[in-house]
Design an enzyme around this catalytic site. Structure first.
Site, mmCIF file in Angstrom:
data_model
loop_
_atom_site.group_PDB
_atom_site.id
_atom_site.type_symbol
_atom_site.label_atom_id
_atom_site.label_comp_id
_atom_site.label_asym_id
_atom_site.label_seq_id
_atom_site.Cartn_x
_atom_site.Cartn_y
_atom_site.Cartn_z
ATOM 1 N N GLY A 176 0.821 -1.209 0.000
ATOM 2 C CA GLY A 176 0.000 0.000 0.000
ATOM 3 C C GLY A 176 0.855 1.258 0.000
ATOM 4 N N ARG B 263 7.318 1.829 1.287
ATOM 5 C CA ARG B 263 7.588 0.397 1.456
ATOM 6 C C ARG B 263 8.039 -0.210 0.118
ATOM 7 N NH1 ARG B 263 5.143 -1.813 6.417
ATOM 8 N NH2 ARG B 263 6.431 -0.608 7.819
ATOM 9 N N ARG C 295 2.375 11.578 -8.530
ATOM 10 C CA ARG C 295 1.634 11.731 -7.264
ATOM 11 C C ARG C 295 2.334 11.069 -6.083
ATOM 12 N NH1 ARG C 295 -4.359 12.744 -7.858
ATOM 13 N NH2 ARG C 295 -4.569 13.376 -10.024
ATOM 14 N N ARG D 247 -0.365 -8.494 -3.776
ATOM 15 C CA ARG D 247 -0.437 -7.467 -2.739
ATOM 16 C C ARG D 247 0.297 -7.950 -1.509
ATOM 17 N NH1 ARG D 247 -2.207 -3.962 0.804
ATOM 18 N NH2 ARG D 247 -3.561 -4.582 2.518
ATOM 19 N N SER E 252 -0.747 -5.275 5.406
ATOM 20 C CA SER E 252 -1.092 -5.640 6.775
ATOM 21 C C SER E 252 -2.603 -5.800 6.888
ATOM 22 C CB SER E 252 -0.583 -4.578 7.748
ATOM 23 O OG SER E 252 -1.173 -3.344 7.429
ATOM 24 N N ASP F 177 -2.526 -5.863 13.686
ATOM 25 C CA ASP F 177 -3.317 -5.485 14.857
ATOM 26 C C ASP F 177 -4.451 -6.504 14.991
ATOM 27 O OD1 ASP F 177 -3.939 -3.405 12.442
ATOM 28 O OD2 ASP F 177 -5.794 -4.084 13.352
ATOM 29 N N ARG G 271 7.592 -3.961 12.415
ATOM 30 C CA ARG G 271 6.832 -3.923 11.155
ATOM 31 C C ARG G 271 7.721 -4.152 9.950
ATOM 32 N NH1 ARG G 271 1.348 -1.294 11.459
ATOM 33 N NH2 ARG G 271 0.966 -1.395 13.681
#
Ligand code: HPA
Length: 235
Positions: free
Chosen positions: A20, A24, A43, A87, A90, A204, A217
């Site tokens: 996402g 990353r 962008r 994909r 998380s 989470d 992470r």
């Protein structure tokens, strides 16, 4: 070049990993790929192409949520010839046996809505993963001693969910975790003849309120990149 991807034809590999977060994508490309080259920054949505064990790979951000992912998945497949889209992201855990740090490999993705839904009218399309990728990813995750769960996930339109009753229904129906992109990725890939998969770390937990500390992470994200690469290029 397309409206949202400033790459030239040929700059995008047939295999695309999609986190996402664009930063990353940068980290993963610099950590896992040989000779990563920036191919998009329109962008601020960074995309890099390099090679992994000699195989061309692009790592490109999707942004958060299905409308954003849909733009990139459509252009990557239609205009740049991407054939395998994985994909890496998380999710929130939704079952007691699914723990923080576990890996979920999404076989299907339930949703209230997707950008593609208008096409289907009265039909409830069932977005599903590519079996070969799923199978390879599962074995790669097991070989890495991760704890992979395979099953259904929920692709939500909201992070700040005001409908706890929906979460409860998902949990009752065995949904493993919640994220915000996979249902549209699977649908767009099916429509345009590409293969897709989502590999997710539980960051989470909706039932326990636990969250993965930020120090961990990066490592768990790296594990997902490795699972995705091993699924795309099994040895
Ligand atoms: N909800 C939606 N998306 C998410 C979550 C969540 O709890 N955790 C990680 N992505």
């Amino acid at each position: 070049m397309t409206v949202h991807i400033g790459a030239n034809k040929g700059d995008i590999a047939e295999t695309v990993l999609m986190p996402g977060d664009p930063y990353r994508a940068k980290w993963a490309a610099e950590t896992f790929l040989e000779k990563p080259k920036l191919v998009n920054e329109v962008r601020g949505m960074l995309g890099f192409t390099g090679t992994y064990k000699g195989n061309p790979v692009t790592i490109h951000g999707s942004g958060m949520g299905m409308p954003s992912l849909s733009i990139y998945a459509n252009e990557l497949i239609r205009d740049f010839g991407a054939k395998t889209l994985i994909r890496i992201g998380s999710c929130g855990g939704m079952q007691p046996h699914v723990k923080i740090r576990d890996v979920i490999i999404a076989m299907t993705a339930t949703s209230l809505n997707t950008p593609s839904m208008g096409l289907f009218k009265e039909v409830n399309f069932a977005p599903s993963a590519d079996w070969t990728l799923l199978h390879k990813a599962f074995h790669a995750a097991e070989a890495m001693k991760l704890t992979p769960h395979v099953g259904g996930i929920y692709s939500s339109d909201v992070f700040y969910d005001e409908r706890p009753d929906l979460t409860e229904q998902m949990t009752r129906h065995g949904i493993l975790g919640v994220e915000m992109e996979a249902a549209e990725l699977y649908t767009v890939a099916a429509r345009l003849g590409a293969r897709a998969l989502a590999v997710l770390t539980v960051s989470d937990h909706l039932q326990t309120g636990e969250a993965l500390p930020s120090s961990e992470r990066e490592r768990s994200f790296g594990d997902m990149v490795q699972v995705a690469l091993d699924a795309a290029f099994p040895s």
